[in-house]
Design a protein around this motif. Structure first.
Motif, PDB file in Angstrom:
ATOM      1  N   ARG A 179      35.234 142.114 -53.711  1.00 33.46           N
ATOM      2  CA  ARG A 179      33.811 142.351 -53.426  1.00 33.46           C
ATOM      3  C   ARG A 179      33.105 142.887 -54.675  1.00 33.46           C
ATOM      4  O   ARG A 179      31.976 142.516 -54.971  1.00 33.46           O
ATOM      5  CB  ARG A 179      33.640 143.340 -52.264  1.00 33.46           C
ATOM      6  N   SER A 236      29.882 141.215 -56.933  1.00 30.01           N
ATOM      7  CA  SER A 236      28.587 141.909 -56.817  1.00 30.01           C
ATOM      8  C   SER A 236      27.815 141.864 -58.140  1.00 30.01           C
ATOM      9  O   SER A 236      28.388 141.654 -59.207  1.00 30.01           O
ATOM     10  CB  SER A 236      28.822 143.358 -56.391  1.00 30.01           C
ATOM     11  N   GLN A 278      25.107 147.765 -56.403  1.00 29.14           N
ATOM     12  CA  GLN A 278      25.213 146.922 -55.211  1.00 29.14           C
ATOM     13  C   GLN A 278      26.512 147.239 -54.468  1.00 29.14           C
ATOM     14  O   GLN A 278      26.561 147.234 -53.246  1.00 29.14           O
ATOM     15  CB  GLN A 278      25.174 145.437 -55.598  1.00 29.14           C
ATOM     16  N   CYS A 279      27.561 147.524 -55.251  1.00 31.46           N
ATOM     17  CA  CYS A 279      28.876 147.726 -54.633  1.00 31.46           C
ATOM     18  C   CYS A 279      29.611 148.869 -55.332  1.00 31.46           C
ATOM     19  O   CYS A 279      29.568 148.987 -56.550  1.00 31.46           O
ATOM     20  CB  CYS A 279      29.662 146.421 -54.769  1.00 31.46           C
TER      21      CYS A 279
END
Ligand SMILES: Nc1ncnc2c1ncn2[C@@H]1O[C@H](COP(=O)(O)OP(=O)(O)OP(=O)(O)O)[C@@H](O)[C@H]1O
Length: 216
Positions: free
Chosen positions: A92, A96, A154-155
């Motif tokens: 993830r 990102s 974002q992550c």
């Protein structure tokens, strides 16, 4: 001298400090850069009195206004060792547009920075001992003490969250858990840590999703 400076120096008596409210005594420019005008509006909107007691240390989740302005999507990756918890979270992170990995060891931070750079995701490395800045990087891999709770990502990934129970380093994991300002927060660790993480996140109004991994 500005009241904020006196507060920082601990120069005010405790009874005086108790009566200091941001609205009545501190101008926005007095405040720590973390507490900007937008955040003040947030504080005021969330405190019925419209006042915020700058010295109230009883609600740690409120020490991180940037994170509290977000409704973070928290993914709790739990499962046995080597079951791919970190691997899934890093997937993830790689995908990102910006992000941070926070781990307990320099070696892990370096491994993740190398992994992202190899995958053509420019990634800085920051530990207590080293700082490697990559041009144009919007990702960072850090040891948890170096986590930046003022930057928006974002992550974000916190690895080995069970270290929240460590006497000496647990506070840095708690700080990262409550303070990282990211749309997605991936928290990886031992299943035994679930109750305490859930308890800590009760106050934050985040959306928590469990991801159970199994050894394949
Ligand atoms: N789906 C996968 N595909 C390829 N490799 C994987 C996959 N899942 C895990 N691995 C590899 O297995 C090893 C262990 O994975 P990982 O570190 O993510 O486990 P973990 O559950 O986080 O372990 P720990 O509890 O020790 O932190 C790593 O080398 C990782 O790259």
């Amino acid at each position: 001298m500005a009241v904020a400076a006196l507060l920082r120096r601990g120069a005010l008596s405790s009874s005086c400090r108790h009566d200091v409210y941001i609205r009545c005594l501190l101008s926005d420019s007095d405040l720590h850069p973390l507490v900007n005008s937008a955040n003040l509006r947030f504080w005021r909107g969330n405190h019925n009195s419209g006042k915020f007691d700058f010295t109230d240390m009883t609600h740690p989740h409120l020490w991180y206004p940037n994170a509290r302005e977000k409704k973070r999507n928290v993914f709790l990756h739990v499962g046995p060792t080597n079951s791919g918890k970190t691997h899934n979270a890093l997937k993830r992170l790689e995908a990102s547009s910006s992000g941070v990995y926070c781990g307990p060891l320099r070696l892990l931070a370096r491994e993740v920075a190398e992994r992202l750079n190899k995958a053509s995701v420019p990634c800085n490395l920051t530990t207590g001992q080293e700082r490697e800045e990559i041009e144009g990087a919007k990702h960072s891999s850090v040891t948890v003490e170096m986590a930046d709770v003022t930057t928006e990502y974002q992550c974000a990934v916190i690895d080995e969250i069970q270290m929240v129970g460590c006497r000496t380093r647990g506070c840095s994991f708690t700080r990262a858990l409550l303070g990282l300002c990211s749309d997605e927060l991936h928290v990886c660790g031992d299943p035994a840590v679930v109750p305490i993480v859930q308890r800590l996140l009760e106050a934050t109004d985040d959306v928590v999703t469990f991801k159970q991994t199994v050894i394949f």
